[in-house]
Design a protein around this motif. Structure first.
Motif, PDB file in Angstrom:
ATOM      1  N   ALA A   1    -114.165 -67.840 -59.177  1.00 46.31           N
ATOM      2  CA  ALA A   1    -112.802 -67.319 -59.292  1.00 46.31           C
ATOM      3  C   ALA A   1    -111.748 -68.422 -59.210  1.00 46.31           C
ATOM      4  O   ALA A   1    -110.556 -68.155 -59.336  1.00 46.31           O
ATOM      5  N   GLN A   2    -112.214 -69.674 -59.008  1.00 46.63           N
ATOM      6  CA  GLN A   2    -111.319 -70.829 -58.892  1.00 46.63           C
ATOM      7  C   GLN A   2    -110.242 -70.603 -57.830  1.00 46.63           C
ATOM      8  O   GLN A   2    -109.034 -70.673 -58.099  1.00 46.63           O
ATOM      9  N   PRO A   3    -110.663 -70.312 -56.589  1.00 45.08           N
ATOM     10  CA  PRO A   3    -109.701 -69.986 -55.532  1.00 45.08           C
ATOM     11  C   PRO A   3    -108.897 -71.188 -55.060  1.00 45.08           C
ATOM     12  O   PRO A   3    -109.346 -72.339 -55.149  1.00 45.08           O
ATOM     13  N   ASN A   4    -107.699 -70.899 -54.563  1.00 47.61           N
ATOM     14  CA  ASN A   4    -106.867 -71.931 -53.947  1.00 47.61           C
ATOM     15  C   ASN A   4    -107.327 -72.220 -52.522  1.00 47.61           C
ATOM     16  O   ASN A   4    -107.147 -73.333 -52.012  1.00 47.61           O
ATOM     17  N   VAL A   5    -107.882 -71.198 -51.873  1.00 48.24           N
ATOM     18  CA  VAL A   5    -108.319 -71.279 -50.476  1.00 48.24           C
ATOM     19  C   VAL A   5    -109.598 -70.456 -50.353  1.00 48.24           C
ATOM     20  O   VAL A   5    -109.750 -69.438 -51.029  1.00 48.24           O
ATOM     21  N   VAL A   6    -110.523 -70.897 -49.492  1.00 43.51           N
ATOM     22  CA  VAL A   6    -111.725 -70.107 -49.215  1.00 43.51           C
ATOM     23  C   VAL A   6    -111.781 -69.794 -47.723  1.00 43.51           C
ATOM     24  O   VAL A   6    -111.583 -70.682 -46.887  1.00 43.51           O
ATOM     25  N   LEU A   7    -112.033 -68.531 -47.403  1.00 38.30           N
ATOM     26  CA  LEU A   7    -112.187 -68.077 -46.025  1.00 38.30           C
ATOM     27  C   LEU A   7    -113.647 -67.707 -45.798  1.00 38.30           C
ATOM     28  O   LEU A   7    -114.246 -66.997 -46.614  1.00 38.30           O
ATOM     29  N   LEU A   8    -114.211 -68.169 -44.699  1.00 36.58           N
ATOM     30  CA  LEU A   8    -115.627 -67.947 -44.385  1.00 36.58           C
ATOM     31  C   LEU A   8    -115.712 -67.172 -43.076  1.00 36.58           C
ATOM     32  O   LEU A   8    -115.401 -67.701 -42.012  1.00 36.58           O
ATOM     33  N   ASP A   9    -116.112 -65.910 -43.159  1.00 38.50           N
ATOM     34  CA  ASP A   9    -116.157 -65.041 -41.982  1.00 38.50           C
ATOM     35  C   ASP A   9    -117.604 -64.884 -41.513  1.00 38.50           C
ATOM     36  O   ASP A   9    -118.326 -64.009 -41.991  1.00 38.50           O
ATOM     37  N   GLU A  10    -118.033 -65.745 -40.599  1.00 41.82           N
ATOM     38  CA  GLU A  10    -119.408 -65.737 -40.064  1.00 41.82           C
ATOM     39  C   GLU A  10    -120.451 -65.668 -41.192  1.00 41.82           C
ATOM     40  O   GLU A  10    -121.387 -64.863 -41.149  1.00 41.82           O
ATOM     41  N   PRO A  11    -120.346 -66.526 -42.213  1.00 42.13           N
ATOM     42  CA  PRO A  11    -121.200 -66.362 -43.392  1.00 42.13           C
ATOM     43  C   PRO A  11    -122.669 -66.718 -43.183  1.00 42.13           C
ATOM     44  O   PRO A  11    -123.509 -66.357 -44.006  1.00 42.13           O
ATOM     45  N   PHE A  12    -122.983 -67.424 -42.095  1.00 44.20           N
ATOM     46  CA  PHE A  12    -124.368 -67.869 -41.894  1.00 44.20           C
ATOM     47  C   PHE A  12    -125.075 -67.118 -40.772  1.00 44.20           C
ATOM     48  O   PHE A  12    -126.222 -67.407 -40.449  1.00 44.20           O
ATOM     49  N   SER A  13    -124.397 -66.148 -40.175  1.00 46.49           N
ATOM     50  CA  SER A  13    -124.890 -65.547 -38.934  1.00 46.49           C
ATOM     51  C   SER A  13    -126.181 -64.757 -39.107  1.00 46.49           C
ATOM     52  O   SER A  13    -126.907 -64.548 -38.140  1.00 46.49           O
ATOM     53  N   GLN A  14    -126.482 -64.288 -40.322  1.00 45.45           N
ATOM     54  CA  GLN A  14    -127.676 -63.481 -40.508  1.00 45.45           C
ATOM     55  C   GLN A  14    -128.858 -64.277 -41.073  1.00 45.45           C
ATOM     56  O   GLN A  14    -129.888 -63.702 -41.421  1.00 45.45           O
ATOM     57  N   LEU A  15    -128.706 -65.592 -41.160  1.00 40.91           N
ATOM     58  CA  LEU A  15    -129.784 -66.437 -41.664  1.00 40.91           C
ATOM     59  C   LEU A  15    -130.576 -67.017 -40.497  1.00 40.91           C
ATOM     60  O   LEU A  15    -130.027 -67.273 -39.429  1.00 40.91           O
ATOM     61  N   ASP A  16    -131.885 -67.245 -40.718  1.00 36.89           N
ATOM     62  CA  ASP A  16    -132.675 -67.878 -39.655  1.00 36.89           C
ATOM     63  C   ASP A  16    -132.229 -69.328 -39.500  1.00 36.89           C
ATOM     64  O   ASP A  16    -131.537 -69.878 -40.352  1.00 36.89           O
ATOM     65  N   SER A  17    -132.624 -69.966 -38.401  1.00 39.43           N
ATOM     66  CA  SER A  17    -132.054 -71.263 -38.017  1.00 39.43           C
ATOM     67  C   SER A  17    -132.245 -72.337 -39.090  1.00 39.43           C
ATOM     68  O   SER A  17    -131.320 -73.096 -39.393  1.00 39.43           O
ATOM     69  N   HIS A  18    -133.435 -72.414 -39.698  1.00 41.45           N
ATOM     70  CA  HIS A  18    -133.683 -73.445 -40.711  1.00 41.45           C
ATOM     71  C   HIS A  18    -132.839 -73.187 -41.954  1.00 41.45           C
ATOM     72  O   HIS A  18    -132.178 -74.094 -42.474  1.00 41.45           O
ATOM     73  N   LEU A  19    -132.844 -71.938 -42.415  1.00 41.09           N
ATOM     74  CA  LEU A  19    -132.086 -71.590 -43.616  1.00 41.09           C
ATOM     75  C   LEU A  19    -130.593 -71.700 -43.346  1.00 41.09           C
ATOM     76  O   LEU A  19    -129.821 -72.112 -44.221  1.00 41.09           O
ATOM     77  N   ARG A  20    -130.189 -71.369 -42.131  1.00 39.57           N
ATOM     78  CA  ARG A  20    -128.777 -71.453 -41.758  1.00 39.57           C
ATOM     79  C   ARG A  20    -128.263 -72.881 -41.935  1.00 39.57           C
ATOM     80  O   ARG A  20    -127.207 -73.101 -42.541  1.00 39.57           O
ATOM     81  N   GLU A  21    -129.014 -73.852 -41.443  1.00 40.53           N
ATOM     82  CA  GLU A  21    -128.592 -75.247 -41.549  1.00 40.53           C
ATOM     83  C   GLU A  21    -128.532 -75.685 -43.008  1.00 40.53           C
ATOM     84  O   GLU A  21    -127.593 -76.371 -43.433  1.00 40.53           O
ATOM     85  N   GLN A  22    -129.527 -75.269 -43.794  1.00 39.39           N
ATOM     86  CA  GLN A  22    -129.589 -75.653 -45.206  1.00 39.39           C
ATOM     87  C   GLN A  22    -128.421 -75.075 -45.999  1.00 39.39           C
ATOM     88  O   GLN A  22    -127.728 -75.805 -46.730  1.00 39.39           O
ATOM     89  N   ILE A  23    -128.177 -73.770 -45.848  1.00 36.95           N
ATOM     90  CA  ILE A  23    -127.107 -73.115 -46.602  1.00 36.95           C
ATOM     91  C   ILE A  23    -125.737 -73.584 -46.118  1.00 36.95           C
ATOM     92  O   ILE A  23    -124.802 -73.758 -46.911  1.00 36.95           O
ATOM     93  N   ARG A  24    -125.617 -73.803 -44.817  1.00 38.03           N
ATOM     94  CA  ARG A  24    -124.353 -74.293 -44.258  1.00 38.03           C
ATOM     95  C   ARG A  24    -123.998 -75.656 -44.848  1.00 38.03           C
ATOM     96  O   ARG A  24    -122.859 -75.872 -45.294  1.00 38.03           O
TER      97      ARG A  24
END
Length: 210
Positions: free
Chosen positions: A150-173
């Motif tokens: 969408a070519q945003p001017n600003v991005v807001l991240l609301d707990e986006p990694f909270s449902q990922l397991d620890s390894h995947l969380r670090e990778q996606i983060r």
């Protein structure tokens, strides 16, 4: 682009909930932390234009010196990534991403952009797949690609990694923060996890419940 929160104060009815005065420069990520009820997600609503009663905001939200304070939400150019990917199940992966693209783009341009974006994040050939056929990590990547499309001017991240397991969380983060920094998009992250805030590499702001 730079996001400026100029003496942004949010009240719940007649009680002051929070006050923020800071600037998030191009490619920087402001991390907002604090206990439940301190107003973290409410601040994101104020930035995106979705604040509703009993909450009231004073101060100014600016992007590149342009005030968004009274601008309708759909005109602000703010992208949001939530805990859940929130992909449209009735659309393919490619259609989900194209849905967010500017209407001025031609169909062939959109199709090529989708292929290029998926290839860049290791999801080659998945454009015709259904979202529910993807893993959690793949869905998270598609969700961010849709936000970026969408070519945003600003991005807001609301707990986006909270449902990922620890390894995947670090990778996606790591991947998410790299994408935002490469595109020089000012971003605001809400998280309960100090590791997220440290990885973001920007200012960390702690809100308190009162």
């Amino acid at each position: 682009m730079a996001l400026k929160l100029d003496n942004v104060t949010i009240f719940k009815a007649d009680r002051r909930l929070l006050s923020v005065n800071t600037t998030v420069n191009n490619g920087d990520i402001l991390s907002i932390m604090g206990p439940s009820g301190s107003g973290k997600s409410t601040l994101l609503n104020a930035i995106s234009g979705h604040l509703s009663p009993p909450f009231i905001m004073t101060g100014h939200v600016e992007v590149n010196g342009c005030s968004m304070t009274t601008m309708p939400a759909h005109q602000r150019g703010v992208g949001v990534m939530f805990q859940d990917a929130l992909l449209f199940d009735h659309m393919t992966v490619g259609q989900n991403i194209m849905f967010a693209m500017p209407q001025t783009m031609k169909a062939k341009e959109k199709e090529k952009a989708v292929i290029d974006m998926l290839s860049a994040v290791g999801l080659d050939g998945l454009e015709k797949r259904a979202p529910n056929e993807l893993s959690g990590g793949q869905q998270s990547r598609v969700s961010l690609l849709r936000t970026l499309a969408a070519q945003p001017n600003v991005v807001l991240l609301d707990e986006p990694f909270s449902q990922l397991d620890s390894h995947l969380r670090e990778q996606i983060r790591t991947w998410t923060f790299e994408q935002l920094k490469q595109r020089q998009i000012p971003s605001v992250l809400v998280t309960h996890d100090m590791d997220d805030a440290i990885a973001a590499g920007g200012e960390i702001m702690e809100l308190s419940s009162c």
